[in-house]
Design a protein around this motif. Structure first.
Motif, mmCIF file in Angstrom:
data_model
loop_
_atom_site.group_PDB
_atom_site.id
_atom_site.type_symbol
_atom_site.label_atom_id
_atom_site.label_comp_id
_atom_site.label_asym_id
_atom_site.label_seq_id
_atom_site.Cartn_x
_atom_site.Cartn_y
_atom_site.Cartn_z
ATOM 1 N N GLY A 247 -6.982 8.148 -1.418
ATOM 2 C CA GLY A 247 -5.645 8.634 -1.733
ATOM 3 C C GLY A 247 -4.564 7.581 -1.629
ATOM 4 N N GLN A 248 -4.961 6.335 -1.452
ATOM 5 C CA GLN A 248 -3.996 5.237 -1.378
ATOM 6 C C GLN A 248 -4.249 4.224 -2.488
ATOM 7 O OE1 GLN A 248 -4.427 3.712 2.661
ATOM 8 N NE2 GLN A 248 -2.574 4.834 3.226
ATOM 9 N N VAL A 249 -3.182 3.552 -2.878
ATOM 10 C CA VAL A 249 -3.249 2.471 -3.853
ATOM 11 C C VAL A 249 -2.703 1.219 -3.185
ATOM 12 C CG1 VAL A 249 -2.438 1.630 -6.092
ATOM 13 C CG2 VAL A 249 -2.876 4.065 -5.773
ATOM 14 N N GLU B 245 -7.952 1.164 -5.126
ATOM 15 C CA GLU B 245 -7.683 2.574 -4.862
ATOM 16 C C GLU B 245 -8.772 3.114 -3.943
ATOM 17 O OE1 GLU B 245 -6.218 4.985 -8.316
ATOM 18 O OE2 GLU B 245 -6.961 3.241 -9.432
ATOM 19 N N SER C 31 -0.839 6.362 -13.717
ATOM 20 C CA SER C 31 -1.925 5.596 -13.105
ATOM 21 C C SER C 31 -1.396 4.238 -12.641
ATOM 22 C CB SER C 31 -3.057 5.406 -14.102
ATOM 23 O OG SER C 31 -2.635 4.558 -15.148
ATOM 24 N N PRO C 32 -2.031 3.636 -11.651
ATOM 25 C CA PRO C 32 -1.594 2.308 -11.198
ATOM 26 C C PRO C 32 -1.549 1.269 -12.327
ATOM 27 C CG PRO C 32 -3.022 3.266 -9.557
ATOM 28 C CD PRO C 32 -3.077 4.177 -10.764
ATOM 29 N N LEU D 219 3.063 7.690 -7.285
ATOM 30 C CA LEU D 219 3.113 7.229 -8.665
ATOM 31 C C LEU D 219 3.038 8.419 -9.608
ATOM 32 C CD1 LEU D 219 0.669 4.171 -8.577
ATOM 33 C CD2 LEU D 219 3.170 4.133 -8.539
ATOM 34 N N THR E 265 0.847 -1.188 0.000
ATOM 35 C CA THR E 265 0.000 0.000 0.000
ATOM 36 C C THR E 265 0.880 1.234 0.000
ATOM 37 O OG1 THR E 265 -1.758 -1.160 1.189
ATOM 38 C CG2 THR E 265 -1.835 1.236 1.205
ATOM 39 N N GLN F 29 0.894 5.763 -1.096
ATOM 40 C CA GLN F 29 0.114 6.951 -1.397
ATOM 41 C C GLN F 29 0.037 7.090 -2.914
ATOM 42 O OE1 GLN F 29 -1.495 8.854 0.918
ATOM 43 N NE2 GLN F 29 -0.750 7.275 2.328
ATOM 44 N N SER F 30 -1.124 7.426 -3.427
ATOM 45 C CA SER F 30 -1.267 7.541 -4.882
ATOM 46 C C SER F 30 -0.345 8.611 -5.447
ATOM 47 C CB SER F 30 -2.722 7.801 -5.270
ATOM 48 O OG SER F 30 -3.209 8.940 -4.613
ATOM 49 N N SER F 31 0.036 9.588 -4.640
ATOM 50 C CA SER F 31 0.943 10.643 -5.093
ATOM 51 C C SER F 31 2.354 10.128 -5.357
ATOM 52 C CB SER F 31 0.987 11.770 -4.067
ATOM 53 O OG SER F 31 1.454 11.295 -2.830
#
Length: 106
Positions: A57-59, A54, A13-14, A10, A4, A6-8
């Motif tokens: 704000g987390q992936v 997602e 996109s995942p 990356l 896991t 933070q999407s920031s």
């Protein structure tokens, strides 16, 4: 096993991140789920199998190793490894790729 972040962290996109990591998109028509796989040999199995979640704000990358396909009709589980050293090694590789792209953007 799960990773896991933070999407920031990356820059893309995942799904695109996983594609750059050598994964291919697959869609399970029976379950209606999308996921990504990375072959370990020329055959379809064994393979690394990853689901993306997602939220907030987390992936989360949920990864396991598929050893072989389901052998019996109607049977959903197949020979999977969730905590093997190979799965941990792959999560470490993905984390390293994330760390490299994060440091390149700073």
């Amino acid at each position: 096993m799960k990773l896991t972040i933070q999407s920031s962290q990356l820059i893309d996109s995942p799904p695109n991140f996983l594609r750059r990591a050598g994964y291919a998109y697959i869609h399970d028509r029976h379950r209606g789920q999308s996921s990504f796989v990375r072959r370990l040999t020329r055959d379809f199995y064994p393979r690394l199998h990853c689901y993306i979640f997602e939220q907030g704000g987390q992936v989360t990358f949920n990864l396991h190793l598929d050893q072989r396909p389901t052998r019996y009709e109607g049977q959903s589980p197949h020979a999977c490894e969730y905590d093997s050293p190979l799965v941990q090694q792959e999560l470490d590789r993905l984390q390293s790729m994330i760390d490299q792209q994060s440091s390149a953007n700073q």
